[in-house]
Design a protein around this motif. Structure first.
Motif, PDB file in Angstrom:
ATOM      1  N   ARG A 130       0.833  -1.205   0.000  1.00 20.02           N
ATOM      2  CA  ARG A 130       0.000   0.000   0.000  1.00 20.02           C
ATOM      3  C   ARG A 130       0.866   1.253   0.000  1.00 20.02           C
ATOM      4  NH1 ARG A 130      -5.231  -0.128   1.466  1.00 20.02           N
ATOM      5  NH2 ARG A 130      -5.034   1.700   2.814  1.00 20.02           N
ATOM      6  N   ALA A 131       1.952   1.226   0.765  1.00 15.01           N
ATOM      7  CA  ALA A 131       2.863   2.369   0.803  1.00 15.01           C
ATOM      8  C   ALA A 131       3.540   2.568  -0.546  1.00 15.01           C
ATOM      9  CB  ALA A 131       3.914   2.161   1.892  1.00 15.01           C
ATOM     10  N   ASP A 132       3.967   1.477  -1.162  1.00 12.51           N
ATOM     11  CA  ASP A 132       4.613   1.546  -2.474  1.00 12.51           C
ATOM     12  C   ASP A 132       3.684   2.174  -3.503  1.00 12.51           C
ATOM     13  OD1 ASP A 132       6.611   0.534  -4.628  1.00 12.51           O
ATOM     14  OD2 ASP A 132       4.712  -0.401  -5.197  1.00 12.51           O
ATOM     15  N   ARG A 133       2.432   1.749  -3.536  1.00 12.57           N
ATOM     16  CA  ARG A 133       1.487   2.319  -4.505  1.00 12.57           C
ATOM     17  C   ARG A 133       1.286   3.817  -4.254  1.00 12.57           C
ATOM     18  NH1 ARG A 133      -1.987  -2.451  -3.019  1.00 12.57           N
ATOM     19  NH2 ARG A 133      -1.303  -4.117  -4.420  1.00 12.57           N
ATOM     20  N   ALA A 134       1.282   4.205  -2.994  1.00 13.75           N
ATOM     21  CA  ALA A 134       1.062   5.615  -2.666  1.00 13.75           C
ATOM     22  C   ALA A 134       2.178   6.494  -3.212  1.00 13.75           C
ATOM     23  CB  ALA A 134       0.933   5.790  -1.152  1.00 13.75           C
ATOM     24  N   VAL A 135       3.425   6.064  -3.056  1.00 13.91           N
ATOM     25  CA  VAL A 135       4.537   6.925  -3.472  1.00 13.91           C
ATOM     26  C   VAL A 135       4.745   6.891  -4.979  1.00 13.91           C
ATOM     27  CG1 VAL A 135       5.638   6.712  -1.230  1.00 13.91           C
ATOM     28  CG2 VAL A 135       6.345   5.202  -3.075  1.00 13.91           C
ATOM     29  N   TRP A 136       4.050   5.985  -5.665  1.00 15.20           N
ATOM     30  CA  TRP A 136       4.075   5.982  -7.128  1.00 15.20           C
ATOM     31  C   TRP A 136       2.791   6.568  -7.700  1.00 15.20           C
ATOM     32  CZ3 TRP A 136       8.059   5.006 -10.423  1.00 15.20           C
ATOM     33  CH2 TRP A 136       9.223   4.495  -9.842  1.00 15.20           C
ATOM     34  N   GLY A 137       1.997   7.223  -6.867  1.00  7.95           N
ATOM     35  CA  GLY A 137       0.809   7.926  -7.328  1.00  7.95           C
ATOM     36  C   GLY A 137      -0.344   7.037  -7.719  1.00  7.95           C
ATOM     37  N   GLU A 138      -0.341   5.785  -7.232  1.00  5.93           N
ATOM     38  CA  GLU A 138      -1.395   4.840  -7.597  1.00  5.93           C
ATOM     39  C   GLU A 138      -2.510   4.774  -6.559  1.00  5.93           C
ATOM     40  OE1 GLU A 138       1.903   2.090  -9.958  1.00  5.93           O
ATOM     41  OE2 GLU A 138       0.778   1.243  -8.271  1.00  5.93           O
ATOM     42  N   ARG A 139      -2.329   5.448  -5.457  1.00  8.01           N
ATOM     43  CA  ARG A 139      -3.380   5.611  -4.456  1.00  8.01           C
ATOM     44  C   ARG A 139      -3.032   6.850  -3.630  1.00  8.01           C
ATOM     45  NH1 ARG A 139      -1.856   3.676   0.762  1.00  8.01           N
ATOM     46  NH2 ARG A 139      -4.042   3.740   1.374  1.00  8.01           N
ATOM     47  N   ASP A 140      -4.048   7.421  -2.995  1.00 10.26           N
ATOM     48  CA  ASP A 140      -3.833   8.621  -2.185  1.00 10.26           C
ATOM     49  C   ASP A 140      -3.267   8.253  -0.817  1.00 10.26           C
ATOM     50  OD1 ASP A 140      -4.856  10.252  -4.184  1.00 10.26           O
ATOM     51  OD2 ASP A 140      -6.912  10.089  -3.426  1.00 10.26           O
ATOM     52  N   ILE A 141      -2.538   9.196  -0.253  1.00 10.69           N
ATOM     53  CA  ILE A 141      -2.037   9.021   1.107  1.00 10.69           C
ATOM     54  C   ILE A 141      -2.026  10.372   1.804  1.00 10.69           C
ATOM     55  CG2 ILE A 141       0.393   9.297   0.394  1.00 10.69           C
ATOM     56  CD1 ILE A 141       1.077   7.265   2.636  1.00 10.69           C
ATOM     57  N   ARG A 142      -2.354  10.371   3.056  1.00 14.10           N
ATOM     58  CA  ARG A 142      -2.275  11.562   3.888  1.00 14.10           C
ATOM     59  C   ARG A 142      -1.241  11.281   4.977  1.00 14.10           C
ATOM     60  NH1 ARG A 142      -5.782  15.868   5.021  1.00 14.10           N
ATOM     61  NH2 ARG A 142      -5.468  16.814   7.067  1.00 14.10           N
ATOM     62  N   PHE A 143      -0.101  11.925   4.852  1.00 11.69           N
ATOM     63  CA  PHE A 143       0.962  11.674   5.812  1.00 11.69           C
ATOM     64  C   PHE A 143       0.601  12.237   7.186  1.00 11.69           C
ATOM     65  CE2 PHE A 143       3.634  11.008   2.036  1.00 11.69           C
ATOM     66  CZ  PHE A 143       4.337   9.876   2.441  1.00 11.69           C
ATOM     67  N   ARG A 144       1.012  11.534   8.206  1.00 10.73           N
ATOM     68  CA  ARG A 144       0.798  11.988   9.575  1.00 10.73           C
ATOM     69  C   ARG A 144       1.500  13.325   9.797  1.00 10.73           C
ATOM     70  NH1 ARG A 144      -1.259   8.399  13.056  1.00 10.73           N
ATOM     71  NH2 ARG A 144      -0.353   9.581  14.788  1.00 10.73           N
ATOM     72  N   PRO A 145       1.017  14.129  10.751  1.00  5.89           N
ATOM     73  CA  PRO A 145       1.611  15.454  10.979  1.00  5.89           C
ATOM     74  C   PRO A 145       3.120  15.402  11.191  1.00  5.89           C
ATOM     75  CG  PRO A 145      -0.429  15.240  12.213  1.00  5.89           C
ATOM     76  CD  PRO A 145      -0.151  13.886  11.623  1.00  5.89           C
ATOM     77  N   GLU A 146       3.609  14.342  11.857  1.00  8.06           N
ATOM     78  CA  GLU A 146       5.048  14.250  12.117  1.00  8.06           C
ATOM     79  C   GLU A 146       5.856  14.157  10.823  1.00  8.06           C
ATOM     80  OE1 GLU A 146       2.871  12.335  15.584  1.00  8.06           O
ATOM     81  OE2 GLU A 146       2.728  12.337  13.392  1.00  8.06           O
ATOM     82  N   PHE A 147       5.246  13.594   9.755  1.00 11.26           N
ATOM     83  CA  PHE A 147       5.955  13.380   8.504  1.00 11.26           C
ATOM     84  C   PHE A 147       5.624  14.403   7.425  1.00 11.26           C
ATOM     85  CE2 PHE A 147       5.815   8.536   9.467  1.00 11.26           C
ATOM     86  CZ  PHE A 147       6.907   8.664  10.313  1.00 11.26           C
ATOM     87  N   ALA A 148       4.587  15.187   7.627  1.00 15.12           N
ATOM     88  CA  ALA A 148       4.035  16.006   6.543  1.00 15.12           C
ATOM     89  C   ALA A 148       5.058  16.967   5.944  1.00 15.12           C
ATOM     90  CB  ALA A 148       2.807  16.757   7.044  1.00 15.12           C
ATOM     91  N   ALA A 149       5.810  17.661   6.774  1.00 14.69           N
ATOM     92  CA  ALA A 149       6.747  18.664   6.266  1.00 14.69           C
ATOM     93  C   ALA A 149       7.860  18.010   5.444  1.00 14.69           C
ATOM     94  CB  ALA A 149       7.334  19.470   7.425  1.00 14.69           C
ATOM     95  N   VAL A 150       8.403  16.909   5.957  1.00 13.36           N
ATOM     96  CA  VAL A 150       9.464  16.223   5.235  1.00 13.36           C
ATOM     97  C   VAL A 150       8.921  15.651   3.922  1.00 13.36           C
ATOM     98  CG1 VAL A 150      11.136  14.343   5.313  1.00 13.36           C
ATOM     99  CG2 VAL A 150      10.660  15.663   7.366  1.00 13.36           C
TER     100      VAL A 150
END
Length: 267
Positions: A130-150
């Motif tokens: 699921r994470a792999d698909r997200a970073v290749w634009g194949e599904r949406d992801i909302r990063f947690r606040p701790e990760f959002a800026a990075v």
């Protein structure tokens, strides 16, 4: 992760007598009995991989060869088996280690470049898939606040990385070394992505978890774009684990590590 050991019926199915002993490392679910390593789950994926590896000629690497049961099946009561391979984890503090891991990965990827894409990859719903698909634009992801800026800093860097093929996208702790022998590639995590993506994961892990210096990028000739996408992949995997309630990761510490790695990329 469960530490349930393989039942005697599984050991006997693969022609091995007990007892089994737990194997350290990985996800903590593997066991050793005789000259075989047993691992639960991954039925259809393991069956495909076992058949595919039978058509691969190792050159510059060894592989943990899948083993079939006495009845000719690749899975027995939910367990699979591979042959034990000699080797140990290398010194991750040495720059040469990362060069050797990447060289083994490149040799492996050359050897499997002819394999087709298995449809069963589309059915994977584990955290990593699921994470792999997200970073290749194949599904949406909302990063947690701790990760959002990075994540925002990294998302501008990814770009096309070449032709996709079967790759092992978790090489970092899955290449073993033995004196006088080719490196052994184990616990193959198959994805249909460009090989450079798999290389980026190795460098991302080196920067985040093994205190590698930023000079590693120039030494191993891996692109910033591939490492940036790999960092997003690792963050997205933690996102998925935490969202499922299965992990209480130290998000602040992980975010700090990803931020330092991102800075090392110049982003």
């Amino acid at each position: 992760m469960s530490r349930d050991q393989p039942p005697l019926a599984v050991l006997h199915g693969f022609g091995v007598d007990g007892p089994a002993r737990p194997l350290d490392g990985g996800q903590g679910t593997s066991w050793v009995a005789g000259n075989l390593v047993f691992k639960p789950g991954d039925g259809p994926l393991h069956e495909w991989l076992a058949g595919a590896l039978a058509d691969v000629t190792p050159d510059g690497f060894r592989v943990a060869e899948p083993v079939c049961t006495r009845e000719g099946a690749w899975v027995c009561h939910g367990w699979s088996a591979t042959r034990w391979v000699e080797g140990s984890e290398p010194d991750h503090s040495a720059m040469s280690t990362w060069q050797e891991i990447l060289a083994a990965g490149r040799a492996f990827h050359r050897a499997v470049a002819h394999l087709g894409r298995p449809d069963l990859l589309d059915r994977r719903q584990d955290w990593w898939a699921r994470a792999d698909r997200a970073v290749w634009g194949e599904r949406d992801i909302r990063f947690r606040p701790e990760f959002a800026a990075v994540a925002r800093r990294l998302q501008d860097a990814p770009e096309p990385l070449g032709r996709p093929q079967i790759v092992h996208a978790d090489l970092t702790n899955n290449v073993l070394f033995a004196p006088g022998r080719a490196p052994a590639v184990i616990d193959i995590s198959p994805y249909w992505r460009p090989p450079e993506y798999a290389e980026g994961v190795v460098v991302a892990d080196a920067l985040c978890w093994h205190s590698a210096s930023a000079s590693l990028l120039e030494t191993v000739d891996v692109s910033v774009a591939s490492v940036a996408r790999a960092l997003l992949f690792r963050m997205a995997t933690t996102n998925e684990r935490v969202a499922s309630g299965a992990d209480r990761a130290d998000l602040k510490d992980e975010a700090r590590r990803y931020a330092l790695a991102t800075a090392a990329l110049g982003l």
